[in-house]
Scaffold this motif. Structure first.
Motif, PDB file in Angstrom:
ATOM      1  N   LYS A   3      45.522  28.908  19.016  1.00 48.06           N
ATOM      2  CA  LYS A   3      45.359  27.875  20.122  1.00 48.06           C
ATOM      3  C   LYS A   3      45.845  29.080  21.225  1.00 48.06           C
ATOM      4  O   LYS A   3      45.074  28.701  22.075  1.00 48.06           O
ATOM      5  CB  LYS A   3      47.039  27.356  19.818  1.00 48.06           C
ATOM      6  CG  LYS A   3      46.469  25.883  21.146  1.00 48.06           C
ATOM      7  CD  LYS A   3      47.403  25.346  20.804  1.00 48.06           C
ATOM      8  CE  LYS A   3      49.004  25.669  21.188  1.00 48.06           C
ATOM      9  NZ  LYS A   3      50.120  24.172  20.627  1.00 48.06           N
ATOM     10  N   LEU A   6      41.920  30.898  21.897  1.00 48.75           N
ATOM     11  CA  LEU A   6      41.347  29.965  22.484  1.00 48.75           C
ATOM     12  C   LEU A   6      41.873  29.829  24.160  1.00 48.75           C
ATOM     13  O   LEU A   6      40.557  29.572  25.229  1.00 48.75           O
ATOM     14  CB  LEU A   6      41.629  28.291  21.746  1.00 48.75           C
ATOM     15  CG  LEU A   6      40.412  27.263  22.525  1.00 48.75           C
ATOM     16  CD1 LEU A   6      38.986  27.595  22.220  1.00 48.75           C
ATOM     17  CD2 LEU A   6      40.499  26.148  21.287  1.00 48.75           C
ATOM     18  N   LEU A   7      42.519  29.384  24.025  1.00 56.02           N
ATOM     19  CA  LEU A   7      43.401  29.369  25.678  1.00 56.02           C
ATOM     20  C   LEU A   7      42.892  30.292  26.178  1.00 56.02           C
ATOM     21  O   LEU A   7      42.381  29.935  27.753  1.00 56.02           O
ATOM     22  CB  LEU A   7      44.752  29.392  25.708  1.00 56.02           C
ATOM     23  CG  LEU A   7      45.339  28.792  26.915  1.00 56.02           C
ATOM     24  CD1 LEU A   7      45.299  27.776  27.572  1.00 56.02           C
ATOM     25  CD2 LEU A   7      47.100  29.685  27.234  1.00 56.02           C
ATOM     26  N   LEU A  10      39.233  30.540  27.391  1.00 53.98           N
ATOM     27  CA  LEU A  10      39.110  28.994  28.339  1.00 53.98           C
ATOM     28  C   LEU A  10      39.428  29.401  29.646  1.00 53.98           C
ATOM     29  O   LEU A  10      38.850  29.708  30.552  1.00 53.98           O
ATOM     30  CB  LEU A  10      39.342  28.206  27.836  1.00 53.98           C
ATOM     31  CG  LEU A  10      38.892  27.467  26.775  1.00 53.98           C
ATOM     32  CD1 LEU A  10      39.910  25.820  26.604  1.00 53.98           C
ATOM     33  CD2 LEU A  10      37.340  26.929  27.204  1.00 53.98           C
ATOM     34  N   CYS A  11      40.157  30.581  29.796  1.00 48.53           N
ATOM     35  CA  CYS A  11      40.807  30.983  31.560  1.00 48.53           C
ATOM     36  C   CYS A  11      39.953  32.173  31.762  1.00 48.53           C
ATOM     37  O   CYS A  11      38.941  31.765  32.375  1.00 48.53           O
ATOM     38  CB  CYS A  11      42.583  30.958  31.624  1.00 48.53           C
ATOM     39  SG  CYS A  11      43.252  29.652  31.199  1.00 48.53           S
ATOM     40  N   SER A  14      36.758  29.963  32.245  1.00 49.28           N
ATOM     41  CA  SER A  14      36.841  29.833  33.883  1.00 49.28           C
ATOM     42  C   SER A  14      36.648  30.722  34.963  1.00 49.28           C
ATOM     43  O   SER A  14      36.426  31.024  36.053  1.00 49.28           O
ATOM     44  CB  SER A  14      38.074  28.986  34.623  1.00 49.28           C
ATOM     45  OG  SER A  14      39.454  29.468  34.458  1.00 49.28           O
ATOM     46  N   GLU A 171      46.788  28.415  45.873  1.00 46.52           N
ATOM     47  CA  GLU A 171      47.384  27.878  46.631  1.00 46.52           C
ATOM     48  C   GLU A 171      48.669  28.859  46.897  1.00 46.52           C
ATOM     49  O   GLU A 171      49.558  29.743  45.681  1.00 46.52           O
ATOM     50  CB  GLU A 171      48.681  26.594  46.136  1.00 46.52           C
ATOM     51  CG  GLU A 171      47.447  25.526  46.293  1.00 46.52           C
ATOM     52  CD  GLU A 171      46.886  25.202  47.284  1.00 46.52           C
ATOM     53  OE1 GLU A 171      47.341  24.926  48.073  1.00 46.52           O
ATOM     54  OE2 GLU A 171      45.438  24.614  47.546  1.00 46.52           O
ATOM     55  N   LEU A 175      48.375  32.721  45.779  1.00 52.32           N
ATOM     56  CA  LEU A 175      46.687  32.565  46.642  1.00 52.32           C
ATOM     57  C   LEU A 175      45.853  33.885  47.028  1.00 52.32           C
ATOM     58  O   LEU A 175      47.087  35.302  46.932  1.00 52.32           O
ATOM     59  CB  LEU A 175      47.222  32.556  48.446  1.00 52.32           C
ATOM     60  CG  LEU A 175      45.910  32.159  49.284  1.00 52.32           C
ATOM     61  CD1 LEU A 175      44.752  31.452  48.371  1.00 52.32           C
ATOM     62  CD2 LEU A 175      46.249  31.620  50.485  1.00 52.32           C
ATOM     63  N   TYR A 177      42.674  36.222  47.196  1.00 53.19           N
ATOM     64  CA  TYR A 177      41.286  36.658  48.079  1.00 53.19           C
ATOM     65  C   TYR A 177      40.722  37.177  46.871  1.00 53.19           C
ATOM     66  O   TYR A 177      40.629  38.934  46.875  1.00 53.19           O
ATOM     67  CB  TYR A 177      41.873  37.440  49.329  1.00 53.19           C
ATOM     68  CG  TYR A 177      42.465  36.539  50.649  1.00 53.19           C
ATOM     69  CD1 TYR A 177      42.188  35.620  51.454  1.00 53.19           C
ATOM     70  CD2 TYR A 177      43.838  36.198  50.178  1.00 53.19           C
ATOM     71  CE1 TYR A 177      42.481  34.349  51.951  1.00 53.19           C
ATOM     72  CE2 TYR A 177      44.508  35.706  51.540  1.00 53.19           C
ATOM     73  CZ  TYR A 177      43.974  34.374  51.769  1.00 53.19           C
ATOM     74  OH  TYR A 177      44.739  33.914  52.960  1.00 53.19           O
ATOM     75  N   GLU A 415      34.120  27.445  41.390  1.00 54.20           N
ATOM     76  CA  GLU A 415      36.244  27.535  41.780  1.00 54.20           C
ATOM     77  C   GLU A 415      36.921  28.368  43.040  1.00 54.20           C
ATOM     78  O   GLU A 415      36.059  29.438  43.764  1.00 54.20           O
ATOM     79  CB  GLU A 415      36.605  27.944  40.761  1.00 54.20           C
ATOM     80  CG  GLU A 415      38.659  27.460  40.519  1.00 54.20           C
ATOM     81  CD  GLU A 415      39.068  28.777  39.977  1.00 54.20           C
ATOM     82  OE1 GLU A 415      39.897  28.584  39.519  1.00 54.20           O
ATOM     83  OE2 GLU A 415      38.593  29.634  39.229  1.00 54.20           O
TER      84      GLU A 415
END
Lengths: 428, 176
Positions: A3, A6-7, A10-11, A14, A171, A175, A177, A415
């Protein structure tokens, strides 16, 4: 265990697949119909996932000037000139056809061999070989698109170029940059520098090898120059107050910049080799955002000396400033067209900001975009398009508009909040 | 069995997606309050006089002007409005009373206007605040102005409800 694996994947995905999507918002009425036939793969090893012809067709499409035929509508897929049945393509209402193949190159990379025909006259318009290194097939495809674009429009293409932009994700305390460099079609984004503190104002060196930018990583603003390929970087300016708005001169020897060490922001010019810095403006107003004319003789900048920001110009050698923009409530952040005749600006009126062009000859302002918070215009090196930052809801996205305002495209990062685009020079 | 597998996969995906998602709660606009000192039950400590601006306890006393450390501005303006002058006078008095006190005046603009121009505008605001603190008795060496322009908003919606919160100078004590 599985699991979490996979996580992790996926991250990672992204982040790695945070690519730019391109969509034409508004097209040109008269697009040239062209068939870009899939190029034959005659090299050893497996063909790439995205074929050369796909890249070429996507480039031509997003210029807004071409309507490439979908592959499923093609009745046959000729690879050689002899196999083209011109009558059939005429019936399919195609004006131009591009065919080709990919070979192994004797020096290790690939040769892209291609020919462009006028379907009506059957004339061969182009017959060329583009040689690229082993990892540069996409870049080679962009060069093919550049050649086709130039042949059919009379203007050099700007597909084999790159863009730099700043992306902010997360956020509050998380945050982050990032200064990102990607191909002009958004493919292959690479983070050249990341920081929890603001990054802004990327500017390309004229040979496309280095980026100057502003970083707050040390608490206050500082200007850095970084090699894109190696990541090696040097801090250029970190004095008291603002160190901002770096802009390379067209010959790469000087950097125009904004410093507020005298108490308020003024434009300076620094010779990069010696570090010798001279003050170019001297006014109690905010003088900032310097940018050079293509001949290197004039520096345009933003000043609010008349009350609101407007564009001014001063000789790069020094002297008094003269006002340039004379229409619109306020105009800022100039980008000069490669022919030196037009000044793209962020034009403000009330709470709305749009990209506009001030024509230096006709002395007229032409608004190109609908707003409402459009800023940071950056001319393509062929002058055909202007890349800029805009807002969708609470996040920033990039858009491009043709210099005549007829074609607009939206470039979305999947994103994050994207801003501060800078179009690279032509990379040879 | 198949259903169980599918469920597990769905659960895994949901977990993975939620783990990837960024926290979207809006940023807190006020500085986090310092933990309130609990007075000893036996011995009662006198509350500080809120108008004693040399008393550092007043930084956390909502009755005192020293607890207010954000100055707001009108659009594209850098004049400190009358309502904020007493706050700055209180901080100037504290800085005059404490030789070790030092502040960074973190200066900001709203998103309208270009980024580099807004760096300049933020600095103008910071300098205006610095001028009033100096006039009130703070020494130049106690104050640093850092302009972030529009790069560090506390509110991200494109309307005036948000913009006014972003046009600000924060008086941040780096030493008291």
């Amino acid at each position: 265990m599985r699991k979490w694996l996979l996580l992790l994947v996926l991250c990672w995905g992204s982040v790695a697949q945070a690519q730019l999507e391109i969509e034409i918002v508004q097209g040109n009425a008269s697009q040239l119909p062209i068939a870009v036939v899939p190029f034959a793969w005659r090299a050893a090893g497996p063909p790439p996932e995205t074929g050369v012809a796909d890249v070429v067709a996507a480039d031509l499409y997003r210029s807004g000037l071409f309507a490439p035929m979908a592959e499923r509508d093609m009745v046959d897929l000729p690879q050689d000139a002899e196999a083209i049945r011109f009558g059939t393509w005429r019936l399919l209402k195609v004006d131009y056809i591009l065919i080709g193949w990919v070979n192994d190159s004797p020096n290790g990379g690939y040769d892209i061999v291609y020919q462009l025909f006028d379907v009506h006259t059957q004339e061969r318009l182009l017959s060329q070989i583009t040689s690229v290194g082993p990892g540069d097939l996409r870049f080679g495809a962009h060069r093919v698109a550049d050649a086709v674009y130039e042949k059919l429009t009379g203007v050099p293409g700007a597909f084999a170029t790159r863009i730099a932009y700043v992306s902010a994700t997360g956020e509050g305390a998380s945050l982050r940059y990032e200064l990102v460099v990607a191909d002009a079609d958004g493919y292959g984004p690479i983070t050249v520098v990341g920081s929890p503190e603001p990054l802004l104002s990327p500017n390309w060196s004229p040979d496309g090898s280095r980026l100057a930018y502003v970083s707050f990583e040390e608490g206050n603003s500082a200007i850095w120059i970084q090699e894109v390929a190696t990541g090696a970087r040097e801090r250029i300016s970190a004095g008291v107050g603002i160190n901002g708005a770096p802009s390379f001169s067209p010959d790469g020897r000087f950097l125009a910049l904004t410093l507020s060490r005298s108490g308020n922001p003024e434009v300076y010019v620094r010779e990069l080799a010696s570090g010798q810095t001279r003050q170019l403006t001297n006014h109690w107003a905010i003088d900032t955002e310097p940018t050079w004319s293509p001949d290197g003789k004039t520096i345009y900048f933003t000043s609010d000396r008349s009350g609101r920001p407007q564009i001014y110009a001063v000789d790069a050698a020094g002297g008094s400033a003269r006002r340039i923009t004379r229409e619109g409530d306020n105009n800022a952040r100039a980008s000069i067209s490669p022919d030196g005749r037009k000044v793209a600006v962020a034009n403000g009126r009330g709470n709305e900001y749009r990209i506009a062009i001030w024509d230096l000859e006709t002395q007229r302002l032409r608004v190109l975009t609908p707003g409402k918070l459009d800023e940071s215009p950056s001319f393509a090196p062929n002058g055909s398009m202007i890349l800029y930052a805009t807002r969708e809801g609470t996040r920033g996205v990039l858009s491009a508009v043709s210099a005549d305002g007829n074609v607009r495209q939206r470039i979305i990062l999947s994103e994050g909040d994207v801003r501060e685009p800078a179009w690279s020079p032509v990379i040879r | 069995m198949k259903i169980a597998l599918r469920l597990l996969l769905a659960l895994t995906l949901a977990l993975a997606v939620s783990a990837c998602r960024k926290d979207t709660t809006p940023e807190v606009t006020e500085p986090e309050p310092a933990p309130v000192e609990q007075p000893e039950p036996v011995e009662t400590v006198a509350a500080p006089d809120p108008r004693d601006y040399s008393d550092a306890r007043n930084f956390d006393n909502p009755e005192s002007l020293l607890s207010k450390r954000v100055i707001y501005f009108d659009f594209d303006k850098s004049e400190v409005k009358a309502e904020y002058r007493s706050i700055l006078a209180a901080h100037a008095a504290y800085m005059a009373s404490s030789s070790t006190a030092a502040v960074t005046l973190e200066s900001h603009a709203d998103e309208r206007g270009t980024r580099e121009y807004n760096l300049g505008l933020g600095e103008r605001r910071g300098n205006a605040v610095k001028g009033l603190l100096s006039a009130g008795g703070a020494r130049g060496g106690q104050m640093d102005v850092v302009s972030y322009g529009e790069e560090r908003p506390v509110c991200r919606v494109s309307n005036e409800d948000c913009w006014w919160k972003n046009r600000r100078v924060e008086v941040v004590y780096t030493a008291r």
